[in-house]
Write an enzyme that holds these catalytic residues in place. Sequence first.
Site, PDB file in Angstrom:
ATOM      1  N   LYS A 249       0.832  -1.202   0.000  1.00 51.74           N
ATOM      2  CA  LYS A 249       0.000   0.000   0.000  1.00 51.74           C
ATOM      3  C   LYS A 249       0.869   1.257   0.000  1.00 51.74           C
ATOM      4  CE  LYS A 249      -3.849  -2.195   2.462  1.00 51.74           C
ATOM      5  NZ  LYS A 249      -4.593  -2.263   3.747  1.00 51.74           N
TER       6      LYS A 249
ATOM      7  N   SER B 100      -0.581   0.579   6.061  1.00 55.13           N
ATOM      8  CA  SER B 100      -0.895  -0.244   7.225  1.00 55.13           C
ATOM      9  C   SER B 100      -1.918  -1.296   6.852  1.00 55.13           C
ATOM     10  CB  SER B 100      -1.433   0.634   8.365  1.00 55.13           C
ATOM     11  OG  SER B 100      -1.561  -0.107   9.562  1.00 55.13           O
ATOM     12  N   ASP B 101      -1.839  -2.428   7.527  1.00 54.04           N
ATOM     13  CA  ASP B 101      -2.812  -3.490   7.318  1.00 54.04           C
ATOM     14  C   ASP B 101      -2.927  -4.285   8.616  1.00 54.04           C
ATOM     15  OD1 ASP B 101      -4.433  -4.835   5.014  1.00 54.04           O
ATOM     16  OD2 ASP B 101      -3.553  -6.495   6.146  1.00 54.04           O
ATOM     17  N   GLN B 102      -4.097  -4.851   8.847  1.00 57.56           N
ATOM     18  CA  GLN B 102      -4.308  -5.620  10.069  1.00 57.56           C
ATOM     19  C   GLN B 102      -4.963  -6.951   9.753  1.00 57.56           C
ATOM     20  OE1 GLN B 102      -7.350  -4.627  13.256  1.00 57.56           O
ATOM     21  NE2 GLN B 102      -5.487  -4.006  14.314  1.00 57.56           N
TER      22      GLN B 102
ATOM     23  N   ALA C 240       0.279  -4.380  10.997  1.00 52.74           N
ATOM     24  CA  ALA C 240       1.508  -4.126  10.248  1.00 52.74           C
ATOM     25  C   ALA C 240       1.557  -2.678   9.797  1.00 52.74           C
ATOM     26  CB  ALA C 240       1.591  -5.060   9.052  1.00 52.74           C
TER      27      ALA C 240
END
Length: 213
Positions: A52, A68-70, A105
Amino acid sequence: MTTLILASSSPYRRELLERLRVPFTVVSPDVDETPTPGEAPAELALRLAVAKAQAVAARHPGALVIGSDQVATLGTAPIGKPGGHAQAVAQLRRLSGQTVVFHSALALTDGSRTESADILTTCRFRTLDDASIEHYLSIDRPYDTAGSAKAESLGISLMEAMDSSDPTAIIGLPLIELSRMLRSFGLDPLKPGQPTPLSGSSIASSEQESVPA
């Protein structure tokens, strides 16, 4: 001052970043989030956070971009966003009395250098009856939230315990780690004269959304 971009369409991450009182813009990263075969949840979260950030950085040369990613996991199984009421009920029944690990993350890039990290949050859910689940869902409606629980809202009452090095990680953007990364790129939210305080931000709907200083 270097342009700071949040590569996310999430209103939760946008609200979190506003806490650092630095001017930024918001750009949707438009990244395929499909896991690759055999990809572990932690690897998926880190890969997507980096993808991203780098995707938006490629479209905005010279900017500093946050990705960011979760991904939530129960054991080794990923726990996604429910998407609707029935799915959220089923998900919370499944998580009742269980321990869930959230991988939040984070990536920061200037187009040539990229830093990334995975901040873990361990949540132990209370044993939940159907009446409590229905009451909670009627209030928070967490259908766009992994694990069907908004920890920043009433969802905190679903928990027996929560453990993390960063209390903001569970919401989707680990601000302690992000602050460290920003400093490593020369942007310190506490350095006098560098950031501009935010106030009364109103975000327009566009590919690049300005958050006014």
